[in-house]
Structure formats: C-alpha cells, structure tokens
Design a protein around this motif. Structure first.
Motif, PDB file in Angstrom:
ATOM      1  N   SER A 115       0.831  -1.213   0.000  1.00  0.00           N
ATOM      2  CA  SER A 115       0.000   0.000   0.000  1.00  0.00           C
ATOM      3  C   SER A 115       0.859   1.253   0.000  1.00  0.00           C
ATOM      4  CB  SER A 115      -0.918   0.009   1.222  1.00  0.00           C
ATOM      5  OG  SER A 115      -0.231   0.446   2.379  1.00  0.00           O
ATOM      6  N   HIS A 116       0.180   2.386  -0.294  1.00  0.00           N
ATOM      7  CA  HIS A 116       0.798   3.705  -0.172  1.00  0.00           C
ATOM      8  C   HIS A 116       0.643   4.257   1.238  1.00  0.00           C
ATOM      9  CE1 HIS A 116      -0.074   3.816  -4.653  1.00  0.00           C
ATOM     10  NE2 HIS A 116       1.214   4.069  -4.602  1.00  0.00           N
ATOM     11  N   GLY A 117      -0.228   3.642   2.064  1.00  0.00           N
ATOM     12  CA  GLY A 117      -0.449   4.177   3.401  1.00  0.00           C
ATOM     13  C   GLY A 117      -1.863   3.945   3.883  1.00  0.00           C
TER      14      GLY A 117
ATOM     15  N   TYR B  73       5.585   4.390  -4.972  1.00  0.00           N
ATOM     16  CA  TYR B  73       5.592   2.935  -4.868  1.00  0.00           C
ATOM     17  C   TYR B  73       4.737   2.473  -3.687  1.00  0.00           C
ATOM     18  CZ  TYR B  73       9.794   3.341  -7.843  1.00  0.00           C
ATOM     19  OH  TYR B  73      10.680   3.640  -8.847  1.00  0.00           O
ATOM     20  N   LYS B  74       4.223   1.247  -3.802  1.00  0.00           N
ATOM     21  CA  LYS B  74       3.542   0.597  -2.681  1.00  0.00           C
ATOM     22  C   LYS B  74       4.542  -0.306  -1.964  1.00  0.00           C
ATOM     23  CE  LYS B  74      -1.051   0.369  -4.849  1.00  0.00           C
ATOM     24  NZ  LYS B  74      -2.131  -0.556  -5.263  1.00  0.00           N
ATOM     25  N   VAL B  75       4.411  -0.408  -0.631  1.00  0.00           N
ATOM     26  CA  VAL B  75       5.333  -1.262   0.112  1.00  0.00           C
ATOM     27  C   VAL B  75       4.586  -2.073   1.172  1.00  0.00           C
ATOM     28  CG1 VAL B  75       7.183   0.450  -0.144  1.00  0.00           C
ATOM     29  CG2 VAL B  75       5.923   0.301   2.008  1.00  0.00           C
ATOM     30  N   ALA B  76       5.254  -3.128   1.607  1.00  0.00           N
ATOM     31  CA  ALA B  76       4.836  -3.893   2.781  1.00  0.00           C
ATOM     32  C   ALA B  76       6.119  -4.410   3.414  1.00  0.00           C
ATOM     33  CB  ALA B  76       3.910  -5.042   2.407  1.00  0.00           C
ATOM     34  N   GLY B  77       6.189  -4.370   4.738  1.00  0.00           N
ATOM     35  CA  GLY B  77       7.423  -4.790   5.398  1.00  0.00           C
ATOM     36  C   GLY B  77       7.155  -5.655   6.609  1.00  0.00           C
ATOM     37  N   LYS B  78       8.139  -6.472   6.951  1.00  0.00           N
ATOM     38  CA  LYS B  78       8.001  -7.331   8.129  1.00  0.00           C
ATOM     39  C   LYS B  78       9.372  -7.731   8.648  1.00  0.00           C
ATOM     40  CE  LYS B  78       7.451 -11.513   5.292  1.00  0.00           C
ATOM     41  NZ  LYS B  78       6.546 -12.638   4.939  1.00  0.00           N
ATOM     42  N   ILE B  79       9.388  -8.175   9.889  1.00  0.00           N
ATOM     43  CA  ILE B  79      10.598  -8.734  10.499  1.00  0.00           C
ATOM     44  C   ILE B  79      10.523 -10.243  10.352  1.00  0.00           C
ATOM     45  CG2 ILE B  79      11.813  -9.102  12.677  1.00  0.00           C
ATOM     46  CD1 ILE B  79      10.897  -6.275  13.491  1.00  0.00           C
TER      47      ILE B  79
ATOM     48  N   GLU C 204      12.436  -7.639   5.937  1.00  0.00           N
ATOM     49  CA  GLU C 204      12.059  -7.788   4.532  1.00  0.00           C
ATOM     50  C   GLU C 204      11.139  -6.650   4.124  1.00  0.00           C
ATOM     51  OE1 GLU C 204      11.106 -11.736   2.621  1.00  0.00           O
ATOM     52  OE2 GLU C 204       9.089 -10.845   2.584  1.00  0.00           O
ATOM     53  N   LEU C 205      11.361  -6.133   2.916  1.00  0.00           N
ATOM     54  CA  LEU C 205      10.522  -5.063   2.377  1.00  0.00           C
ATOM     55  C   LEU C 205      10.144  -5.407   0.943  1.00  0.00           C
ATOM     56  CD1 LEU C 205       9.498  -2.260   3.472  1.00  0.00           C
ATOM     57  CD2 LEU C 205      11.237  -1.242   2.035  1.00  0.00           C
ATOM     58  N   SER C 206       8.839  -5.497   0.691  1.00  0.00           N
ATOM     59  CA  SER C 206       8.324  -5.736  -0.655  1.00  0.00           C
ATOM     60  C   SER C 206       7.932  -4.396  -1.263  1.00  0.00           C
ATOM     61  CB  SER C 206       7.115  -6.670  -0.615  1.00  0.00           C
ATOM     62  OG  SER C 206       7.458  -7.913  -0.029  1.00  0.00           O
ATOM     63  N   VAL C 207       8.286  -4.200  -2.532  1.00  0.00           N
ATOM     64  CA  VAL C 207       8.085  -2.904  -3.188  1.00  0.00           C
ATOM     65  C   VAL C 207       7.434  -3.133  -4.549  1.00  0.00           C
ATOM     66  CG1 VAL C 207       9.197  -0.799  -4.018  1.00  0.00           C
ATOM     67  CG2 VAL C 207      10.186  -2.056  -2.079  1.00  0.00           C
TER      68      VAL C 207
END
Length: 325
Positions: free
Chosen positions: A92-94, A247-253, A266-269
C-alpha cells in the motif's frame, strides 16, 4: 521553570531520528479548539462521550491513535471536522481517508464507533484535499512543541499558500510522540513522519523535489512499517529518489536474535507499472548511535533508544514488468 529542552539536546548530540515513527492501524483526528490539556482528550471542549470512548480504546489496547487537530479557522466554523485514516492491507501507499463534517463535536463518538466496527456512516463527504499534514504544537504536553512546533506551523501554512497547494491542508495537532525532534510532523495519507524540520526541508517534502539525501536528517520513518524496518525503507528511498513516493510497500521482520541485536527484515516494493521487488536486509544494533537520554523535557529519568544500522541489503525477488508510457 524547566530550562532543559529535549529537542535542543537531541540536536546537540546528533541523534539519528529514523525508526521513531509509530505504527497504528487507525488515526482518528478530531477538530477541537485550543487550548488543550496535557492529556489532550481531557480538554475543556472534548465531550464526555468521546472521553469515555478514548479510554475504552486505550484499555482494549487497540492500534488506534486519537489526536486533536485545529487550524486558524477552528474557532470560527459551525461544524467539527472528523478525519479517520485507516491503514490499507498488503502492499500500500499508506492509509485510506474518511472525512466528516459534523454539526456538533458530541456526534464524533457515535461516528467513530461505527467506523471502528467497519460501518462507514453515510454522511461522509468528498473533498479535493489529498494531503493532511499534522504539526505537533501541543505545548502543554512538552514545551519543545510550543517553542518549535507553533512557529513552524505558521511558516508551513504560509508556504502552502505561497505554493498554491490547494489540495494540502495543515493542522496543529496534539502529541503524537517524538518531542525531542520538534518541529515534528505526520504527512497523511502516506503516514510518513518527519522531524527537526525547517522551511527548506518542508518545501522538498511538499513538492517532492530537491536533494532527497537531505531527508536523511529529517525523516523519522514510515508509520505503516515496524519501527526496525523503517531504517531499511529509508535506505531504499534514498537510493531510488523521489519516484519512491509513488511505490507501494509492505514490510516485516523475519527473524530477530534473542538479545535483539540482530534483525532480518524484509521489504516488498511494487512500482506503479506492476514490477515487484523484495529486499531482505540484516540490521544490527549500532552501539555508536544507541543513546541513553531524556525522551522529553519533563522526563525524570533517561530512556535507552536503540538504533540499528543496515549491514547488508539483498534483492531476493525481482519481477519486472515493462512499463508503457
């Protein structure tokens, strides 16, 4: 009188402000005239039903942030603006914005309850506003937000007018953390946090132009991401330039050592054309930047603020889509 200013001290020691953005599922912004009490929702103009709802949400430990907002017209209008920003799932963008103009502030609690249950009331309004920028001016909570936040709000408001940015609103806001980075701001619907702002850096943020490397000094992080992952996002943002903001992103540990000294993040873009990249990075505790300081002007004791460094970044997936003009 307290002569210790936490913002001055943080600047003197050169604290790195990244990874200080807080992660919430929902922001609930309630227009309410000032002055505001230390605990903003105990202020004079906040009705009892809203105070009870805020306390109920706090006790339930829901990922919801209530803030009071005001601008130069809040004492003069005959309605209350209610803004609800809800985080979008996945890449997402936010945040997604819902805006309401209510005849009375007493109606806020009922609308918020419906929204928290996933039922958007039918009196949501459409506006041409695409950005709401909050500047903390909550001086009764921390004196740095009055000393630095209040003057900056007026400078920023004038800049938005000069640049003729009709789609941007700026608000005075109650406390949202990071006093020692005053003047500090949240840019919605992105949910990005900034601090130690001045007119030059704010102009770049507004227009997304200029030397993006300057954001290294003023970027607190993207609030949709876990705090540790925010430093990885900053590094990638500085590499990609201003296009990154599209860009859209999603992140996790993915992994974390027992002593929290090492993190695999990890960061998905996703780019607008559909190209998808997945980055993984090893984050290590940075002993040289980790600090034990007072987190606010009125703090009695020091707090430890752990800082991480990006030791390595690897591209683990790169699905390229040819973009058409």
């Amino acid at each position: 009188m307290n002569t210790f200013f936490c913002s001055d001290h943080a600047r003197e020691i050169g604290e790195d402000i990244i990874s200080s953005a807080t992660n919430y599922q929902t922001y609930i912004l309630v227009e309410c005239p000032q002055p505001w009490a230390y605990d903003a929702f105990q202020s004079k103009w906040v009705p009892n039903n809203l105070q009870l709802l805020v306390e109920e949400v706090r006790r339930a430990k829901l990922p919801v942030r209530f803030l009071l907002i005001a601008n130069n017209y809040s004492h003069k209008v005959d309605y209350t603006t209610l803004l609800i920003y809800q985080k979008q799932e996945g890449l997402s963008h936010g945040y997604q914005k819902y805006e309401f103009k209510l005849p009375h502030i007493e109606q806020v609690a009922g609308v918020v309850k419906k929204c928290l249950w996933g039922k958007i009331p039918d009196h949501e309004i459409e506006t041409n506003i695409t950005r709401d920028i909050l500047v903390c001016t909550h001086g009764s909570h921390d004196q740095c937000c009055a000393r630095y936040g209040s003057p900056f709000y007026f400078q920023a408001s004038a800049m938005i007018t000069d640049l003729e940015l009709d789609n941007v609103r700026i608000w005075k806001s109650s406390h949202f953390g990071g006093h020692r980075f005053a003047p500090t701001a949240i840019d919605l619907p992105d949910g990005r946090y900034y601090g130690v702002l001045n007119q030059e850096s704010f102009r770049s943020i507004l227009t997304r132009t200029g030397d993006i490397q300057y954001l290294r000094k003023v970027y607190r992080g993207w609030g949709i991401l876990p705090t540790a992952v925010q430093i990885l996002e900053r590094e990638l943002m500085l590499r990609h330039g201003w296009n990154w903001f599209n860009y859209k992103v999603a992140g996790k540990i993915i992994q974390q050592s027992l002593d929290n000294n090492t993190i695999l993040a990890e960061l998905s873009v996703e780019q607008p054309c559909g190209s998808l990249s997945i980055y993984q990075a090893k984050l290590v505790k940075d002993q040289t930047k980790t600090l034990e300081i007072k987190g606010s002007c009125n703090a009695k004791d020091n707090s430890v603020f752990v800082k991480y460094a990006v030791e390595s970044i690897g591209l683990v997936c790169n699905k390229v889509v040819t973009c058409s003009n």
